[in-house]
Structure formats: C-alpha cells, structure tokens
Design a protein around this motif. Structure first.
Motif, PDB file in Angstrom:
ATOM      1  N   GLU A  14       0.870  -1.172   0.000  1.00 49.03           N
ATOM      2  CA  GLU A  14       0.000   0.000   0.000  1.00 49.03           C
ATOM      3  C   GLU A  14       0.909   1.224   0.000  1.00 49.03           C
ATOM      4  OE1 GLU A  14      -2.687  -0.095   3.290  1.00 49.03           O
ATOM      5  OE2 GLU A  14      -3.963  -1.616   2.375  1.00 49.03           O
ATOM      6  N   GLN A  16       1.596   5.215  -0.250  1.00 53.90           N
ATOM      7  CA  GLN A  16       1.031   6.549  -0.046  1.00 53.90           C
ATOM      8  C   GLN A  16       1.962   7.572  -0.675  1.00 53.90           C
ATOM      9  OE1 GLN A  16      -1.985   6.738   1.718  1.00 53.90           O
ATOM     10  NE2 GLN A  16      -2.164   8.877   1.058  1.00 53.90           N
ATOM     11  N   VAL A  20      -2.514  10.433  -2.443  1.00 52.67           N
ATOM     12  CA  VAL A  20      -2.933   9.326  -3.301  1.00 52.67           C
ATOM     13  C   VAL A  20      -2.407   8.001  -2.745  1.00 52.67           C
ATOM     14  CG1 VAL A  20      -2.848   8.352  -5.623  1.00 52.67           C
ATOM     15  CG2 VAL A  20      -2.941  10.844  -5.314  1.00 52.67           C
ATOM     16  N   ARG A  21      -3.300   7.018  -2.582  1.00 53.25           N
ATOM     17  CA  ARG A  21      -2.911   5.694  -2.103  1.00 53.25           C
ATOM     18  C   ARG A  21      -3.157   4.665  -3.206  1.00 53.25           C
ATOM     19  NH1 ARG A  21      -5.034   1.108   0.546  1.00 53.25           N
ATOM     20  NH2 ARG A  21      -7.134   1.917   0.300  1.00 53.25           N
ATOM     21  N   THR A  22      -2.141   3.873  -3.498  1.00 48.37           N
ATOM     22  CA  THR A  22      -2.276   2.810  -4.487  1.00 48.37           C
ATOM     23  C   THR A  22      -1.849   1.481  -3.854  1.00 48.37           C
ATOM     24  OG1 THR A  22      -0.022   3.212  -5.305  1.00 48.37           O
ATOM     25  CG2 THR A  22      -1.837   4.358  -6.419  1.00 48.37           C
ATOM     26  N   THR A  23      -2.312   0.382  -4.414  1.00 52.18           N
ATOM     27  CA  THR A  23      -1.920  -0.941  -3.936  1.00 52.18           C
ATOM     28  C   THR A  23      -1.441  -1.779  -5.113  1.00 52.18           C
ATOM     29  OG1 THR A  23      -4.162  -1.856  -4.178  1.00 52.18           O
ATOM     30  CG2 THR A  23      -3.608  -0.874  -2.050  1.00 52.18           C
ATOM     31  N   HIS A  24      -0.447  -2.612  -4.840  1.00 52.31           N
ATOM     32  CA  HIS A  24       0.051  -3.517  -5.871  1.00 52.31           C
ATOM     33  C   HIS A  24       0.846  -4.625  -5.190  1.00 52.31           C
ATOM     34  CE1 HIS A  24       3.988  -1.558  -5.410  1.00 52.31           C
ATOM     35  NE2 HIS A  24       3.343  -0.416  -5.485  1.00 52.31           N
ATOM     36  N   GLY A 294       6.107   2.681  -8.996  1.00 48.17           N
ATOM     37  CA  GLY A 294       5.904   1.314  -8.540  1.00 48.17           C
ATOM     38  C   GLY A 294       7.016   0.377  -8.958  1.00 48.17           C
TER      39      GLY A 294
END
Length: 314
Positions: A14, A16, A20-24, A294
C-alpha cells in the motif's frame, strides 16, 4: 524443472504518495521472481499468500507475470501487507503487517534442482519462515548457486546484532550477495563500498554487489573489484529498483554460464571486464525501474534497448 527458484515473502504494497494511495503486489522476493520472469526466465516462487482477496490479487499477478507458484504457498491466514510512505524525492519508508511461513521442501531427494536459488529480506530472518528457508538451503545447496539480498528492515526483522549473527550463520551457504550501503548502515557494518564487499567476501561469498543509489555500484570477487556508475534517469520513485537490479544480476550471471553445480565455482574468476558489463546491465534495469511509478522491472526487450542507448549503440 525450474531454472531458478526464489524463496521469500509475498505481500500487498500500500503506497502513499501525497494524498494518493495505491496498492500492488510486492515483497522483495516476489519482485525478484517477477523480474526474472519478465526477463524470460523460468522461475518458481516458494512463498506464503493468504487465501483472501488480497491474496487473489497477488496470485493473479504472478500468473500474469509467468511465475510458477510452489504448491502449498497459499494458506488460511491474512495476506501480508507493507505500508510504504514516499517522500518528496520518491524514496520509500515501510511499516509491515506480515507473517513469514513457507512450505517445506519435499521428502526424499530433490526433484527440483534449480541453477540458482535466491533468498533474502524478511523471509530469511523472521520465524517460522526463516527456519524453513534454511531447510531449503540444506536441500538444494549442493546443486544450486545461492544468492542473498538482506534488504534490511529492522522494524520487522529485529535488532542489527541479531541480523549480523544470522548473516554469519547463513554465509557458508551463500555464493552471491547484493546489499545496499543503507543495508550496511542499518546493520552497523562497514559502509565504504569496498569494505562492505570485503565484509561478505571474508564470510565466503564469491561475488558481492554493493549498491549506492545515484553513485552506482561496486562489484567484487576475491580476485577483482570494479565501480559501475548509475544510469542517469529521472526518478519517479525507488520502489523495487534494488529488486529489478537483483533480477538482472541473476539473469546476467546465467548468460555468463557461472551458475549451478560446478559452473558456480567460476563466479570468483569473472574478469574485471565481465564485472563491468554485468554491473552496467544490472544498473540499467534499476534505472528503468526508478523512472516509472511502482515496482515494474523491465522486460528483456526494454532492457536490451536501454543497454544500447546507455552504451551509445543507438
């Protein structure tokens, strides 16, 4: 039969970045396995993934990446989570909600005899997975070259003194080490790159790569040492850069035919020119990765094209 095996944690990152928060999918071992698959290598991942929605995301990612998941790597516990906070320069700091536990090697003689087994990070130092990992090393060590990246995270792996003791216990089984100067600083070890390399060479490694971020990397064997500059790329973030470098390093060593069985003894005899070429290849993979958000390591086609650009071939 898999040419390569990676043993270690899989988790969901996760990230931050500002608001903006993204997950991968993430975890250093998973990233290395995916990086090898993107370089068209046959790779099996021995790991632990929860049988939940987060785990399904990771399982689908591995399948899409072409990574073979070792049987027994899915269990009923929640999938591990890493919370990454990026600063204004794209550097990540982490906190973890993590369980380390891996399937045991099968009984009897090895059916799998990979040319290389890669280990490291939390999976090599957090129980009960760390003990299982050592069982795998005893099981495969006589057939496979073993590579190791400590990827130090003191907050989850334990105090520096504990890690230094565990590294001393691991090193008789290790052939290749990749570590960063940040790892060495966290361990309380020598941080001058040449001294850092000797720290692992004196403990039995045949090839050591010390990464220094924008300052490049040092590659050393018992016979030679070279410095390779970093690739000048705009940095979006540093997530997965070291893992992309590790995957390219393994791929490069395979192309040099110095992995597995008797060939592994040739690691110490890589020439200075060979070390420089290997380092440039690995540095280019890291440069491609930091230039995009990422942990997205390069494909073989991307890496080949960038190598041509980097060397002035285009």
């Amino acid at each position: 039969m898999s040419s390569f095996m990676v043993i270690g944690e899989s988790l969901l990152d996760e990230v931050q970045r500002g608001n903006v928060r993204t997950t991968h999918p993430g975890g250093a071992p998973l990233n290395v396995a995916a990086g090898l698959a993107r370089l068209e290598r046959d790779v099996t991942l021995v790991t632990r993934i929860g049988g939940d929605d987060d785990g399904e995301t990771i399982i689908n990612f591995l399948a899409d990446s072409g990574v073979r998941l070792y049987p027994g790597s899915i269990d009923s516990h929640p999938t591990s989570i890493a919370h990454a906070q990026l600063d204004v320069h794209g550097n990540a700091s982490y906190t973890f909600d993590l369980r380390s536990d891996f399937p045991q090697p099968p009984a009897g003689g090895p059916a799998l005899k990979p040319r290389l087994v890669h280990i490291g990070s939390v999976g090599a130092h957090l129980e009960p997975g760390a003990s299982t990992l050592r069982s795998w090393l005893r099981y495969l060590g006589q057939f496979s070259t073993i590579s190791y990246d400590p990827n130090v995270r003191l907050g989850v792996m334990g105090p520096a003194a504990k890690l230094r003791n565990e590294i001393d216990e691991l090193m008789p089984a290790i052939d290749v080490v990749k570590a960063s100067v940040d790892d060495m600083r966290a361990l309380g070890g020598p941080t001058e790159p040449g001294e850092s390399a000797r720290y692992f060479l004196e403990r039995g490694a045949q090839l050591v790569v010390i990464t220094m971020g924008a300052e490049g990397l040092v590659l050393a064997t018992p016979e030679a040492e070279v410095h390779v500059p970093s690739v000048n790329m705009p940095v979006v973030d540093t997530v997965g850069a070291g893992d992309a470098l590790m995957a390219a390093l393994i791929d490069g060593l395979s192309r040099m035919s110095v992995l597995g069985g008797e060939d592994g003894e040739a690691l110490r005899d890589i020439s200075r020119q060979g070390l420089a070429s290997l380092g440039s290849y690995a540095a280019t993979a890291a440069g491609i990765t930091v230039a995009r958000p990422g942990s997205h390591s390069p494909t073989r086609e991307e890496l080949s094209l960038s190598m041509e650009l980097y060397s002035g071939g285009v």
